[in-house]
Design an enzyme around this catalytic site. Sequence first.
Site, PDB file in Angstrom:
ATOM      1  N   LEU A  73      10.455  35.780  12.442  1.00 51.73           N
ATOM      2  CA  LEU A  73      11.532  34.526  12.764  1.00 51.73           C
ATOM      3  C   LEU A  73      12.774  34.658  11.470  1.00 51.73           C
ATOM      4  O   LEU A  73      13.489  33.497  11.376  1.00 51.73           O
ATOM      5  CB  LEU A  73      10.745  33.301  12.468  1.00 51.73           C
ATOM      6  N   CYS A  74      12.753  35.905  11.043  1.00 49.04           N
ATOM      7  CA  CYS A  74      13.867  36.108  10.131  1.00 49.04           C
ATOM      8  C   CYS A  74      15.187  36.306  10.843  1.00 49.04           C
ATOM      9  O   CYS A  74      15.160  36.991  11.871  1.00 49.04           O
ATOM     10  CB  CYS A  74      13.530  37.112   9.334  1.00 49.04           C
ATOM     11  N   HIS A  75      16.401  35.527  10.297  1.00 48.88           N
ATOM     12  CA  HIS A  75      17.703  35.780  11.089  1.00 48.88           C
ATOM     13  C   HIS A  75      18.153  37.412  10.623  1.00 48.88           C
ATOM     14  O   HIS A  75      18.085  37.578   9.621  1.00 48.88           O
ATOM     15  CB  HIS A  75      18.806  34.817  10.679  1.00 48.88           C
ATOM     16  N   MET A 110      14.237  36.738   2.013  1.00 50.95           N
ATOM     17  CA  MET A 110      13.207  37.559   2.484  1.00 50.95           C
ATOM     18  C   MET A 110      13.588  39.178   2.566  1.00 50.95           C
ATOM     19  O   MET A 110      12.796  40.070   2.531  1.00 50.95           O
ATOM     20  CB  MET A 110      12.982  37.280   4.042  1.00 50.95           C
ATOM     21  N   GLU A 111      14.918  39.158   2.549  1.00 55.49           N
ATOM     22  CA  GLU A 111      15.262  40.774   2.416  1.00 55.49           C
ATOM     23  C   GLU A 111      14.967  41.352   0.888  1.00 55.49           C
ATOM     24  O   GLU A 111      14.536  42.633   1.001  1.00 55.49           O
ATOM     25  CB  GLU A 111      16.849  40.792   2.469  1.00 55.49           C
ATOM     26  N   ASP A 125       2.234  55.215  -2.199  1.00 58.20           N
ATOM     27  CA  ASP A 125       2.153  56.377  -1.102  1.00 58.20           C
ATOM     28  C   ASP A 125       2.299  57.678  -1.768  1.00 58.20           C
ATOM     29  O   ASP A 125       1.573  58.602  -1.252  1.00 58.20           O
ATOM     30  CB  ASP A 125       3.003  56.115   0.045  1.00 58.20           C
TER      31      ASP A 125
END
Length: 134
Positions: A73-75, A110-111, A125
């Site tokens: 739901l992130c733009h 969020m980014e 990793d």
Amino acid sequence: GTSIHMVDVGRKTVSRRTATAQSRVVLPLEVIEAFAVDERGNMDLVGPKGPIFATAKLAGIMAAKKTSDLIPLCHPLALDQVTLDIRLEDGNTVVIECECRVTHTTGVEMEALTGASIAALTVYDMTKALSHNI
């Protein structure tokens, strides 16, 4: 409500927005001792897969740009800038800071979180072959 939807930000004011997120990866000493500083003298650990910090930095920047593909739901945002800094503190703690900037109607938290998280996962990793105590 109980319906899933993306928030309407169309009526919000466009402004310059900045967000910063940090992640940390604690490496056991056997991992630190196994890797060399790169041949140019830069502060990067180099392992069998190549330069760890440089690879993690690139992965974090790429991830920040793809956040809306990962978080439903992130733009989608056309980011103005992503900076990602990776350094070693206290001899064995990888500190990752991701800062994102955008001129938009919604924030870039969020980014920044995605960039810092994916960079940390990339460090894991690239070092996990030596120890799972990371």
